[in-house]
Design a protein around this motif. Structure first.
Motif, PDB file in Angstrom:
ATOM      1  N   LEU A   4       2.882  -3.292   2.316  1.00  0.00           N
ATOM      2  CA  LEU A   4       4.175  -2.835   1.795  1.00  0.00           C
ATOM      3  C   LEU A   4       5.138  -2.518   2.938  1.00  0.00           C
ATOM      4  O   LEU A   4       4.800  -1.806   3.890  1.00  0.00           O
ATOM      5  CB  LEU A   4       3.972  -1.584   0.931  1.00  0.00           C
ATOM      6  CG  LEU A   4       5.230  -0.963   0.309  1.00  0.00           C
ATOM      7  CD1 LEU A   4       5.831  -1.918  -0.719  1.00  0.00           C
ATOM      8  CD2 LEU A   4       4.892   0.377  -0.341  1.00  0.00           C
ATOM      9  N   SER A   5       6.353  -3.027   2.834  1.00  0.00           N
ATOM     10  CA  SER A   5       7.427  -2.710   3.769  1.00  0.00           C
ATOM     11  C   SER A   5       8.683  -2.392   2.973  1.00  0.00           C
ATOM     12  O   SER A   5       8.838  -2.817   1.821  1.00  0.00           O
ATOM     13  CB  SER A   5       7.704  -3.882   4.719  1.00  0.00           C
ATOM     14  OG  SER A   5       6.572  -4.176   5.509  1.00  0.00           O
ATOM     15  N   ALA A   6       9.582  -1.617   3.584  1.00  0.00           N
ATOM     16  CA  ALA A   6      10.842  -1.268   2.936  1.00  0.00           C
ATOM     17  C   ALA A   6      11.916  -1.087   3.996  1.00  0.00           C
ATOM     18  O   ALA A   6      11.618  -0.854   5.173  1.00  0.00           O
ATOM     19  CB  ALA A   6      10.690   0.006   2.102  1.00  0.00           C
ATOM     20  N   SER A   7      13.174  -1.157   3.578  1.00  0.00           N
ATOM     21  CA  SER A   7      14.294  -1.032   4.511  1.00  0.00           C
ATOM     22  C   SER A   7      14.411   0.373   5.079  1.00  0.00           C
ATOM     23  O   SER A   7      15.169   0.606   6.023  1.00  0.00           O
ATOM     24  CB  SER A   7      15.599  -1.417   3.810  1.00  0.00           C
ATOM     25  OG  SER A   7      15.810  -0.592   2.675  1.00  0.00           O
ATOM     26  N   THR A   8      13.656   1.325   4.512  1.00  0.00           N
ATOM     27  CA  THR A   8      13.691   2.710   5.000  1.00  0.00           C
ATOM     28  C   THR A   8      12.882   2.897   6.281  1.00  0.00           C
ATOM     29  O   THR A   8      12.839   4.002   6.825  1.00  0.00           O
ATOM     30  CB  THR A   8      13.157   3.664   3.918  1.00  0.00           C
ATOM     31  OG1 THR A   8      11.892   3.178   3.441  1.00  0.00           O
ATOM     32  CG2 THR A   8      14.124   3.755   2.750  1.00  0.00           C
ATOM     33  N   ASN A  67      -0.971  -0.317   3.871  1.00  0.00           N
ATOM     34  CA  ASN A  67      -2.115  -0.680   3.047  1.00  0.00           C
ATOM     35  C   ASN A  67      -2.898   0.582   2.705  1.00  0.00           C
ATOM     36  O   ASN A  67      -3.344   1.304   3.609  1.00  0.00           O
ATOM     37  CB  ASN A  67      -3.037  -1.661   3.782  1.00  0.00           C
ATOM     38  CG  ASN A  67      -2.410  -3.032   3.972  1.00  0.00           C
ATOM     39  OD1 ASN A  67      -2.480  -3.885   3.093  1.00  0.00           O
ATOM     40  ND2 ASN A  67      -1.766  -3.237   5.123  1.00  0.00           N
ATOM     41  N   LEU A  68      -3.051   0.849   1.412  1.00  0.00           N
ATOM     42  CA  LEU A  68      -3.825   2.021   0.996  1.00  0.00           C
ATOM     43  C   LEU A  68      -4.312   1.844  -0.429  1.00  0.00           C
ATOM     44  O   LEU A  68      -3.760   1.038  -1.201  1.00  0.00           O
ATOM     45  CB  LEU A  68      -3.012   3.313   1.145  1.00  0.00           C
ATOM     46  CG  LEU A  68      -1.698   3.470   0.373  1.00  0.00           C
ATOM     47  CD1 LEU A  68      -1.921   3.942  -1.069  1.00  0.00           C
ATOM     48  CD2 LEU A  68      -0.788   4.478   1.079  1.00  0.00           C
ATOM     49  N   THR A  69      -5.341   2.601  -0.777  1.00  0.00           N
ATOM     50  CA  THR A  69      -5.849   2.622  -2.146  1.00  0.00           C
ATOM     51  C   THR A  69      -6.065   4.063  -2.581  1.00  0.00           C
ATOM     52  O   THR A  69      -6.353   4.935  -1.755  1.00  0.00           O
ATOM     53  CB  THR A  69      -7.196   1.866  -2.277  1.00  0.00           C
ATOM     54  OG1 THR A  69      -8.148   2.481  -1.412  1.00  0.00           O
ATOM     55  CG2 THR A  69      -7.044   0.401  -1.919  1.00  0.00           C
ATOM     56  N   VAL A  70      -5.917   4.278  -3.882  1.00  0.00           N
ATOM     57  CA  VAL A  70      -6.198   5.584  -4.476  1.00  0.00           C
ATOM     58  C   VAL A  70      -7.032   5.346  -5.726  1.00  0.00           C
ATOM     59  O   VAL A  70      -6.664   4.527  -6.577  1.00  0.00           O
ATOM     60  CB  VAL A  70      -4.902   6.341  -4.835  1.00  0.00           C
ATOM     61  CG1 VAL A  70      -5.241   7.741  -5.342  1.00  0.00           C
ATOM     62  CG2 VAL A  70      -3.952   6.412  -3.651  1.00  0.00           C
ATOM     63  N   ARG A  71      -8.148   6.079  -5.823  1.00  0.00           N
ATOM     64  CA  ARG A  71      -9.063   5.892  -6.950  1.00  0.00           C
ATOM     65  C   ARG A  71      -9.010   7.083  -7.905  1.00  0.00           C
ATOM     66  O   ARG A  71      -8.619   8.190  -7.511  1.00  0.00           O
ATOM     67  CB  ARG A  71     -10.502   5.713  -6.443  1.00  0.00           C
ATOM     68  CG  ARG A  71     -10.704   4.462  -5.611  1.00  0.00           C
ATOM     69  CD  ARG A  71     -12.106   4.399  -5.029  1.00  0.00           C
ATOM     70  NE  ARG A  71     -12.323   3.180  -4.267  1.00  0.00           N
ATOM     71  CZ  ARG A  71     -12.755   2.031  -4.776  1.00  0.00           C
ATOM     72  NH1 ARG A  71     -13.058   1.973  -6.079  1.00  0.00           N
ATOM     73  NH2 ARG A  71     -12.910   0.959  -4.023  1.00  0.00           N
ATOM     74  N   ALA A  72      -9.411   6.851  -9.119  1.00  0.00           N
ATOM     75  CA  ALA A  72      -9.479   7.924 -10.104  1.00  0.00           C
ATOM     76  C   ALA A  72     -10.464   8.985  -9.632  1.00  0.00           C
ATOM     77  O   ALA A  72     -11.497   8.674  -9.033  1.00  0.00           O
ATOM     78  CB  ALA A  72      -9.907   7.371 -11.461  1.00  0.00           C
ATOM     79  N   ILE A 110       2.478  -3.821  -4.887  1.00  0.00           N
ATOM     80  CA  ILE A 110       2.044  -2.530  -5.426  1.00  0.00           C
ATOM     81  C   ILE A 110       1.293  -2.836  -6.710  1.00  0.00           C
ATOM     82  O   ILE A 110       1.889  -3.314  -7.691  1.00  0.00           O
ATOM     83  CB  ILE A 110       3.240  -1.604  -5.709  1.00  0.00           C
ATOM     84  CG1 ILE A 110       4.038  -1.357  -4.427  1.00  0.00           C
ATOM     85  CG2 ILE A 110       2.777  -0.283  -6.318  1.00  0.00           C
ATOM     86  CD1 ILE A 110       5.416  -0.757  -4.673  1.00  0.00           C
ATOM     87  N   ILE A 111      -0.008  -2.632  -6.710  1.00  0.00           N
ATOM     88  CA  ILE A 111      -0.832  -2.956  -7.871  1.00  0.00           C
ATOM     89  C   ILE A 111      -1.302  -1.655  -8.503  1.00  0.00           C
ATOM     90  O   ILE A 111      -2.001  -0.849  -7.879  1.00  0.00           O
ATOM     91  CB  ILE A 111      -2.036  -3.831  -7.462  1.00  0.00           C
ATOM     92  CG1 ILE A 111      -1.534  -5.128  -6.804  1.00  0.00           C
ATOM     93  CG2 ILE A 111      -2.907  -4.135  -8.662  1.00  0.00           C
ATOM     94  CD1 ILE A 111      -2.620  -5.955  -6.168  1.00  0.00           C
TER      95      ILE A 111
END
Length: 511
Positions: free
Chosen positions: A280-284, A290-295, A327-328
């Motif tokens: 993920l990239s953005a103009s900011t 790259n990251l993940t978050v699990r339940a 972004i999934i």
């Protein structure tokens, strides 16, 4: 950090009368007794710590001191002489300046214009302003506090930490003899905080009295000459730092024992992947995230102020547009903005709750149900009774201190406003909660409640991504953490690796 002056020496050096004294101050609002017979005094050249939970009356007392509120009862004394404070102009004439936790800057004006707003030097022609002098005087004051920045830059382009420094410069420019600081380090990096502490030491040496509101115990004991504790609008006690322990102060503040270690049951087996971010990239300024978050887990996002943490969660939520990457969420790619995020079950609790998290003129109830309108009223027809029941249930569940859900949310304390921001996403049944500095400016009792709430959410199957500038919070609360540096992920720390030392190492040095 600056060391406190020994209590005995400070007492011996005192003049006969305080520099300023408030006696028997009371203030009421509809349904709320904000201050009840509070007395408070400050001497020259001391740092007087003012402690209490959110809603204890600290901000109300300081607003009375600076003339923003008019006391219902009580008296004021300056160097032993009785005086009146019925307006901000009265307080300013008495040498009182306040730096509130919520900034009072005009975003579309420059730094220099904000510093001298209402006190602009006259130009050569009638009705004009000497703009060159404003810039030079502002630069001189900014240099005094160690803030190297162009004073012609507009405030809207500054980060939270930079805005805090402008507020300090604004107060210093008024030649204040009594300076009130409300959580001044809440948004500052360690380096910026050290500059502030050095500035406070210089002000003390010049005889300036500092009233310092903080929830950070290390600051209280390192810098405080005296400590006053408020609870429920009343003065509980005044102590010297050497006379009390952190646990004793917390008990005085909340009236009960509070566990400040934030214990929780860490995730032993990760749940399903709720969020996956790829390149993920953005103009900011963020790139290749790259990251993940699990339940069932709380994932930390940490690093120095300005490293790009807030920009990451804003890009995930859709508040800032991504320029590359994926972004999934729950197995599906998310491409839209905040509306889509809310509909899918993503929640963002922003750092600036007043400007981005709440509609301040609306009621507590309106704010609590606004994110859940589609869920509560799928037919599109608003049911006032259902909305009231939902709001009342959340007020009770989150222990929001308010006379009723009909109270304007802008009248609540900072901690209770934060509970409302979290509550609106509880009503919406969010599956991923992204917390940006969830405990900024919140007392230890409310911190414990918020962390217990986050723990309960993930225990029930939700996922959490949490930003915090307090590394101890990340270490005590998170299952693992990503550390950012210069807009990129510098590394990931497992639960076993999650220490303050490792966070600092990744955040400050290249691997």
């Amino acid at each position: 950090m600056t060391e406190a002056i020994p209590a005995a020496a400070a007492q011996a050096a005192r003049p006969a009368a305080p520099l300023f004294e408030l006696r028997g101050i009371s203030k009421e609002f509809p349904g709320v007794k904000a201050l009840d017979d509070v007395s408070f005094a400050v001497w020259p050249g001391e740092v007087h710590m003012l402690l209490g939970e959110n809603g204890a009356g600290k901000s109300s007392l300081m607003k009375v001191l600076c003339g923003a509120y008019r006391a219902d009862r009580g008296e004021f004394y300056s160097k032993g002489d009785k005086v009146e404070i019925v307006s901000a102009a009265d307080a300013q004439r008495l040498g009182i300046a306040v730096i509130f936790q919520e900034f009072s800057l005009v975003p579309y004006l420059s730094i220099a214009q904000n510093i001298f707003l209402g006190r602009e030097p006259a130009g050569p022609l009638p009705g004009t302003i000497d703009r060159r002098r404003i810039l030079s005087d502002a630069k001189r004051i900014l240099d005094m506090i160690g803030f190297d920045i162009d004073p012609s830059i507009k405030v809207e382009k500054l980060g939270v930490a930079q805005q805090q420094m402008v507020e300090i410069a604004k107060a210093i420019s008024q030649n204040a003899r009594i300076l009130v600081m409300d959580e001044p380090t809440a948004a500052l990096s360690d380096r910026e905080s050290e500059l502030l502490f050095a500035l406070i030491a210089r002000l003390k040496a010049d005889g300036v009295a500092i009233i310092y509101i903080s929830h950070r115990m290390a600051e209280v004991f390192a810098m405080g000459d005296r400590i006053t504790v408020l609870r429920d609008g009343r003065r509980i006690d005044e102590v010297l730092p050497g006379e009390a322990s952190p646990d004793q102060l917390v008990r005085m503040m909340v009236g009960r024992n509070v566990d400040m270690s934030y214990p929780r049951n860490f995730a032993t087996e990760p749940g399903r992947v709720v969020l996956e971010v790829k390149n993920l990239s953005a103009s900011t300024g963020i790139s290749d995230i790259n990251l993940t978050v699990r339940a069932g887990e709380i994932v930390g996002l940490c690093g120095l102020v300005g490293a790009g943490r807030t920009e990451v969660v804003r890009a995930i939520f859709g508040a800032d547009k991504a320029t590359a990457g994926q972004i999934i969420f729950e197995g599906r790619e998310k491409t839209g903005g905040p509306d889509e995020a809310a509909r899918l079950g993503l929640a963002l609790i922003p750092e600036s709750r007043k400007t981005e998290g709440l509609a301040l003129l609306r009621s507590v109830g309106d704010n609590l149900v606004v994110a859940a309108m589609r869920k509560l009223f799928p037919s599109g027809l608003f049911d006032r009774g259902a909305a009231s029941r939902t709001a009342d249930g959340l007020v009770q569940q989150l222990r929001i201190a308010t006379p009723s859900a009909k109270q304007a949310v802008g009248l609540l304390s900072g901690g209770n406003q934060q509970k409302v921001v979290i509550g609106k996403w509880l009503a919406a049944d969010a599956k991923l909660f992204m917390f940006d500095e969830p405990t900024r400016g919140i007392d230890v009792g409310a911190k414990s409640e918020i962390f217990a709430l986050i723990d309960r959410l993930v225990a029930e199957g939700a996922a959490a991504l949490m930003i915090s500038s307090e590394q101890a919070e990340i270490c005590h609360v998170c299952d693992r953490a990503y550390v950012m540096r210069d807009g990129r992920i510098a590394g990931e720390l497992s639960r076993a690796e999650l220490t303050e030392e490792n966070i600092v190492r990744l955040g400050m040095h290249h691997a």
